[in-house]
Write a protein that holds these residues in place. Structure first.
Motif, short mmCIF file in Angstrom:
data_model
loop_
_atom_site.label_atom_id
_atom_site.label_comp_id
_atom_site.label_asym_id
_atom_site.label_seq_id
_atom_site.Cartn_x
_atom_site.Cartn_y
_atom_site.Cartn_z
N PRO A 36 0.73 -0.94 0.12
CA PRO A 36 -0.37 0.56 0.35
C PRO A 36 0.54 1.01 -0.15
O PRO A 36 0.26 2.48 -0.56
CB PRO A 36 -0.31 -0.59 1.06
CG PRO A 36 -0.59 -1.76 1.30
CD PRO A 36 0.48 -2.43 1.54
N SER A 37 1.77 0.75 0.58
CA SER A 37 2.98 2.29 0.49
C SER A 37 3.11 3.24 -0.53
O SER A 37 3.52 4.36 -1.46
CB SER A 37 3.78 1.81 0.69
OG SER A 37 3.78 1.85 2.51
N TRP A 38 2.81 2.02 -2.26
CA TRP A 38 3.82 2.81 -3.51
C TRP A 38 3.35 3.18 -3.93
O TRP A 38 1.87 3.19 -4.38
CB TRP A 38 4.84 1.04 -4.14
CG TRP A 38 6.22 0.79 -3.44
CD1 TRP A 38 5.82 -0.63 -2.88
CD2 TRP A 38 6.97 1.71 -3.35
NE1 TRP A 38 7.53 -0.44 -2.42
CE2 TRP A 38 8.11 0.48 -2.45
CE3 TRP A 38 8.14 2.94 -3.75
CZ2 TRP A 38 9.27 0.91 -1.98
CZ3 TRP A 38 9.01 3.19 -3.03
CH2 TRP A 38 9.69 2.15 -2.26
N PRO A 39 3.53 4.23 -4.78
CA PRO A 39 2.31 5.66 -5.33
C PRO A 39 1.67 4.00 -7.10
O PRO A 39 3.58 3.50 -7.24
CB PRO A 39 3.13 6.49 -5.85
CG PRO A 39 4.53 6.14 -5.59
CD PRO A 39 4.06 5.05 -4.61
N GLY A 40 1.63 4.52 -7.63
CA GLY A 40 1.43 3.81 -8.94
C GLY A 40 2.24 4.17 -10.50
O GLY A 40 2.89 5.33 -10.03
N PRO A 41 1.91 3.69 -11.60
CA PRO A 41 2.45 4.73 -12.70
C PRO A 41 2.33 5.85 -12.94
O PRO A 41 1.27 6.84 -12.84
CB PRO A 41 1.45 3.65 -14.00
CG PRO A 41 0.82 2.58 -13.19
CD PRO A 41 0.23 2.97 -11.65
#
Length: 523
Positions: A335-340
């Protein structure tokens, strides 16, 4: 106003100043608090009269040329509930006595550039501004619970042991900076826990001997690009952008809150720049919240640390940039990482993955894809190498297969068709068992087909016995001669069948060879 070294106060002192003079010689606290919370609040609007006020020049006289202490005592300036009028200017001076001001109010700014102190403690004080560039202390500089209305400047200051700004509230100066600490050097810990900064916190090139803790702090800079600007920051142990326990500061300060404790998370409204930092133990972003605009970044370019704990809340906007960073353990969660479009990792390297909670291989591949809007083999190869080093060979092959599929998107028509063919047949050689299956299927089917015919030999007296099974195998294995294909004459459509089998044999052979080459190279 002047005094000779001795004990007698100069003429012209007010009653409050005379009491302060005697307390200084005795080394005791001079307390002018009234005992009522509203009246004693240094940040409140109630006025403090002359009976609680001392002039800044009398304070300067005590600190720079103060009287001798009483016999058996150590002189020190300890004030509580006192208002200092005018500008306190100690620039360039050497202050030997211990200084501790609690709940005091400064009418005008405090000037300490290039001054030298042993220890300076301002606790719960109200200051218009603190100007302390190149300040030098042998011991601590404490500013807990202080409120500074036009910023703090500690450029190139040297703090011998600890710097404390816990629960301080610092507003911006005319340049939009709340805390200017470029080139700051702290011998041990820098604690700014549950601090409120209304403007940029600048720590460019700062050096912290042990740990830098911003637990529970709230940084906001709606006036500029960044709320925390700390490139080339050096921290001996850990940088904490984590929660702080809400409760007794004496029990919660400097520690990670125990489970069940009510906490306040670190929150930053504005960009963060930690480029080229060196952190000895870990960069800890556990539960941190970053609120950014589209053009702002959480930038950790070229950061070097044994451990990055990327366990923050996913930023809704802005970008996370890890380009060129070098990390030992990457502790993270899905859940911590942003998307493209929200993640950049060019040149980012890590030795181990330590996921918190469930982090599937498919999610890890999505993470890599989000960081590479244009095809780049490097993140895939690094992930495969780390997985292989951890004994996850099957997952490593899946990552390399995903790399080939991503690469296929950049090829022309012929390369794309060839790529699909390799993927469909033997998965680019990363699933060699599939090639054996195709070989077996083609051999069995073709052998049954060729068993229905009785071909004429090219030479009647020079041919082996007809065997559809060996003939088919000879066609599918182009490098090996089993002594069948050169002795029989096939007409019409059978020539096309044999040509197709030879072509499929070459495709399978080359793809298997490519896979074997990869396996040998990895070995």
């Amino acid at each position: 106003m002047s005094t000779e070294q001795g004990g007698e106060p100069p003429e012209g002192l007010t009653a409050a100043e005379y009491g302060m003079w005697q307390a200084f010689r005795n080394g005791s606290t001079y307390d002018l608090r009234a005992g009522e919370a509203a009246l004693d609040d240094p940040h409140g609007g109630l006025p403090w009269g002359e009976e609680r006020s001392v002039r800044a020049r009398v304070v300067s006289l005590l600190l720079l040329h103060g009287p001798d202490p009483l016999p058996g005592r150590v002189s020190s300036l300890k004030l509580a509930g006192v208002q200092i009028t005018d500008v306190l200017d100690l620039a360039g001076g050497t202050v030997e006595p211990y200084v501790e001001l609690i709940g005091c109010r400064f009418e005008k700014e405090v000037l300490l550039p290039e001054a030298r102190f042993t220890t300076l403690r301002l606790v719960d004080c109200s200051l218009p501004r603190l100007e302390a560039a190149r300040l030098h202390t042998e011991g601590d500089l404490h500013l807990p619970r202080c409120r500074v209305h036009r910023g703090v400047r500690l450029t190139d200051a040297q703090i011998g042991t600890d710097l404390l700004l816990n629960q301080a509230v610092v507003h911006r100066d005319r340049r939009g900076t709340s805390l200017l600490g470029d080139g700051l050097s702290v011998g041990q810990d820098f604690q700014a826990e549950m601090m409120e900064a209304h403007g940029e916190v600048s720590l460019r090139g700062a050096q912290i001997g042990v740990s830098l803790s911003l637990r529970g702090s709230r940084l906001a800079n709606p006036y500029g690009r960044r709320a925390l600007n700390a490139p080339q920051l050096t921290v001996g142990r850990t940088l904490y952008l984590t929660p702080a326990g809400v409760g007794n500061p004496a029990l919660t300060s400097g520690t990670t809150p125990a489970r069940g404790t009510r906490v306040q998370r670190f929150e930053c409204r504005g960009g963060v720049r930690l480029d080229d930092g060196r952190v000895g133990d870990a960069v800890d972003l556990d539960q941190a919240r970053f609120v950014m605009e589209e053009y702002q970044e959480l930038s950790l370019r070229r950061v070097q640390t044994p451990e990055l704990r990327f366990l923050c809340e996913r930023p809704a906007q802005g970008r996370v940039v890890l380009s060129g960073a070098k990390v030992g353990n990457l502790m993270d969660q899905t859940p911590s990482w942003p998307g493209p479009g929200g993640l950049a990792m060019g040149g980012f390297t890590y030795d181990n993955l330590v996921p918190r909670g469930r982090f599937t291989l498919a999610e890890r591949l999505t993470w890599v894809e989000a960081a590479t809007p244009e095809y780049n083999p490097e993140p895939y190869e690094l992930l495969a190498a780390v997985l292989r080093a951890g004994g996850e060979d099957a997952d490593a092959r899946e990552v390399l297969l995903a790399k080939q599929r991503r690469r296929r998107e950049t090829l022309g028509l012929a390369g794309t068709v060839w790529g699909y063919l390799q993927d469909w047949t033997v998965a680019y050689g990363y699933r060699p068992g599939r090639a054996a299956l195709w070989m077996a299927v083609l051999w069995a089917v073709s052998a049954l087909v060729f068993a229905q015919i009785d071909p004429a030999p090219i030479k009647d007296d020079e041919h082996p016995p007809w065997s559809s099974s060996l003939f088919t195998l000879d066609l599918l294995l182009p490098v090996i001669d089993l002594g069948q294909t050169g002795y029989w004459h096939l007409d019409g459509g059978w020539q096309w069948v044999t040509a197709l089998l030879i072509l499929l044999g070459w495709i399978l052979a080359t793809t298997v060879a490519a896979g074997a080459t990869r396996l040998l190279r990895r070995g």
